[in-house]
Structures are given as structure tokens and as C-alpha cells.
Design a protein around this motif. Structure first.
Motif, short mmCIF file in Angstrom:
data_model
loop_
_atom_site.label_atom_id
_atom_site.label_comp_id
_atom_site.label_asym_id
_atom_site.label_seq_id
_atom_site.Cartn_x
_atom_site.Cartn_y
_atom_site.Cartn_z
N MET A 67 -66.69 34.60 97.41
CA MET A 67 -65.45 34.89 98.12
C MET A 67 -65.21 36.40 98.14
O MET A 67 -65.56 37.11 97.21
CB MET A 67 -64.26 34.21 97.45
N ASN A 68 -64.56 36.84 99.16
CA ASN A 68 -64.31 38.24 99.39
C ASN A 68 -62.98 38.65 98.74
O ASN A 68 -61.92 38.32 99.25
CB ASN A 68 -64.30 38.50 100.89
N LYS A 69 -63.05 39.36 97.59
CA LYS A 69 -61.84 39.73 96.87
C LYS A 69 -60.93 40.64 97.71
O LYS A 69 -59.72 40.49 97.69
CB LYS A 69 -62.19 40.41 95.55
N VAL A 70 -61.52 41.57 98.45
CA VAL A 70 -60.72 42.47 99.28
C VAL A 70 -59.94 41.66 100.31
O VAL A 70 -58.74 41.86 100.49
CB VAL A 70 -61.59 43.55 99.95
N ALA A 71 -60.61 40.75 101.00
CA ALA A 71 -59.94 39.93 102.01
C ALA A 71 -58.86 39.07 101.37
O ALA A 71 -57.77 38.91 101.93
CB ALA A 71 -60.95 39.07 102.76
N LYS A 72 -59.13 38.51 100.19
CA LYS A 72 -58.12 37.69 99.50
C LYS A 72 -56.88 38.53 99.19
O LYS A 72 -55.76 38.08 99.38
CB LYS A 72 -58.70 37.06 98.25
N ASP A 73 -57.09 39.75 98.72
CA ASP A 73 -55.96 40.63 98.41
C ASP A 73 -55.20 41.02 99.68
O ASP A 73 -53.96 41.12 99.67
CB ASP A 73 -56.43 41.88 97.67
N GLU A 74 -55.93 41.22 100.78
CA GLU A 74 -55.26 41.53 102.05
C GLU A 74 -54.42 40.34 102.53
O GLU A 74 -53.32 40.52 103.05
CB GLU A 74 -56.30 41.89 103.11
N ILE A 75 -54.93 39.14 102.34
CA ILE A 75 -54.16 37.95 102.72
C ILE A 75 -52.93 37.80 101.83
O ILE A 75 -51.84 37.48 102.31
CB ILE A 75 -55.06 36.70 102.69
N ARG A 76 -53.09 38.06 100.54
CA ARG A 76 -51.92 38.03 99.65
C ARG A 76 -50.85 39.03 100.12
O ARG A 76 -49.65 38.72 100.12
CB ARG A 76 -52.33 38.34 98.22
N LYS A 77 -51.29 40.21 100.52
CA LYS A 77 -50.33 41.22 101.02
C LYS A 77 -49.68 40.74 102.31
O LYS A 77 -48.46 40.90 102.49
CB LYS A 77 -51.00 42.56 101.24
N ALA A 78 -50.46 40.14 103.21
CA ALA A 78 -49.88 39.61 104.46
C ALA A 78 -48.84 38.54 104.16
O ALA A 78 -47.79 38.48 104.81
CB ALA A 78 -50.98 39.07 105.37
N CYS A 79 -49.10 37.71 103.16
CA CYS A 79 -48.11 36.69 102.76
C CYS A 79 -46.85 37.35 102.20
O CYS A 79 -45.73 36.93 102.53
CB CYS A 79 -48.71 35.75 101.71
N GLN A 80 -47.02 38.38 101.40
CA GLN A 80 -45.85 39.08 100.86
C GLN A 80 -45.05 39.75 101.98
O GLN A 80 -43.82 39.73 101.95
CB GLN A 80 -46.26 40.11 99.81
N ASP A 81 -45.75 40.30 102.95
CA ASP A 81 -45.06 40.89 104.11
C ASP A 81 -44.24 39.82 104.83
O ASP A 81 -43.11 40.08 105.27
CB ASP A 81 -46.05 41.52 105.08
#
Length: 133
Positions: free
Chosen positions: A1-15
Motif C-alpha cells: 500500500m502507498n503510505k503517501v497516498a493513504k496520508d493524502e486521503i486522510r488529509k482529504a477526509c479531514q478537509d
């Protein structure tokens, strides 16, 4: 799994949570892909940005505030999803009574041409295991 992409998705959810809790409809809608759809257990499927916007404007009448709890994030390539549960609290404008809903949400993201993660599918429900938490 792509950790960077997972973190970007987490940020998009927080947004998304920030825009929702601020009742900022323009910011909220900027997070959706033009082909997005939204489904919930208490309303019709909304299959256009205009319809999704209309649904959130109706929902904002009770001044909701949501708290979310991550259960799973998966990301690969230009698609990923976030799953979790939520507590939404609001106030009924007719009698000022408290409203509280609990449920589960799954959002699917697609990376846009501008490299932003946009919601392409948003679905929530109110299953019994979350209601009892």
C-alpha cells in the motif's frame, strides 16, 4: 500500500470534515469529483454535484457537527477509499431539541488531473453495531 497516498486521503477526509463542520458549502463541494454520487440510508441517491449540494444545504439547516473515527484506508494508483464511523450532533430548529446520529461512512477518492484527491463516491448508513457505541 502507498503510505503517501493513504496520508493524502486522510488529509482529504479531514478537509471534508472541516468544511462540513464549518457549513462551508463551497469548500465542501470543491472536494467532490464532477462524477460524484452520494448515498445515505435516509434519503435518495444523489448523482450530480447540484443534487449533492442541495442535500447538504438542507442538512446544514440543523447546524450539524460530525466527529469521525477511521476504521480503514486503502490507496493504490489513482483510487483509494476511507472507511470509518461517525457521530453527528445537531439541533432541531423547530424545537431546539438535540439530534444525534451514529453511523458508518465509506468514501471513494479518485486522483484528479491536478493531483488532488476528490470524492467520487460517498455513502453513509446507520448500522446497529455503530448505534450502540
Amino acid at each position: 500500500m502507498n503510505k503517501v497516498a493513504k496520508d493524502e486521503i486522510r488529509k482529504a477526509c479531514q478537509d471534508w470534515i472541516d468544511a462540513f463542520n464549518d457549513h462551508d458549502i463551497d469548500q465542501l463541494m470543491s472536494l467532490y469529483d464532477p462524477e460524484a454520487s452520494y448515498s445515505t440510508s435516509d434519503g435518495p441517491r444523489r448523482a450530480s454535484l447540484a443534487s449533492i449540494r442541495e442535500g447538504f444545504l438542507e442538512h446544514f439547516m440543523v447546524r450539524p457537527h460530525a466527529t469521525v473515527f477511521e476504521e480503514q484506508v486503502i490507496a493504490g494508483g489513482d483510487v483509494g477509499y476511507w472507511a470509518g464511523n461517525f457521530i453527528m450532533k445537531a439541533t432541531n430548529p423547530e424545537d431546539n431539541s438535540a439530534i444525534e446520529e451514529r453511523g458508518r461512512v465509506v468514501v471513494v477518492f479518485r486522483k484528479s488531473e491536478s493531483e488532488d484527491w476528490k470524492l467520487v463516491f460517498d455513502m453513509d448508513n446507520r448500522p446497529p453495531d455503530v448505534q450502540k457505541v
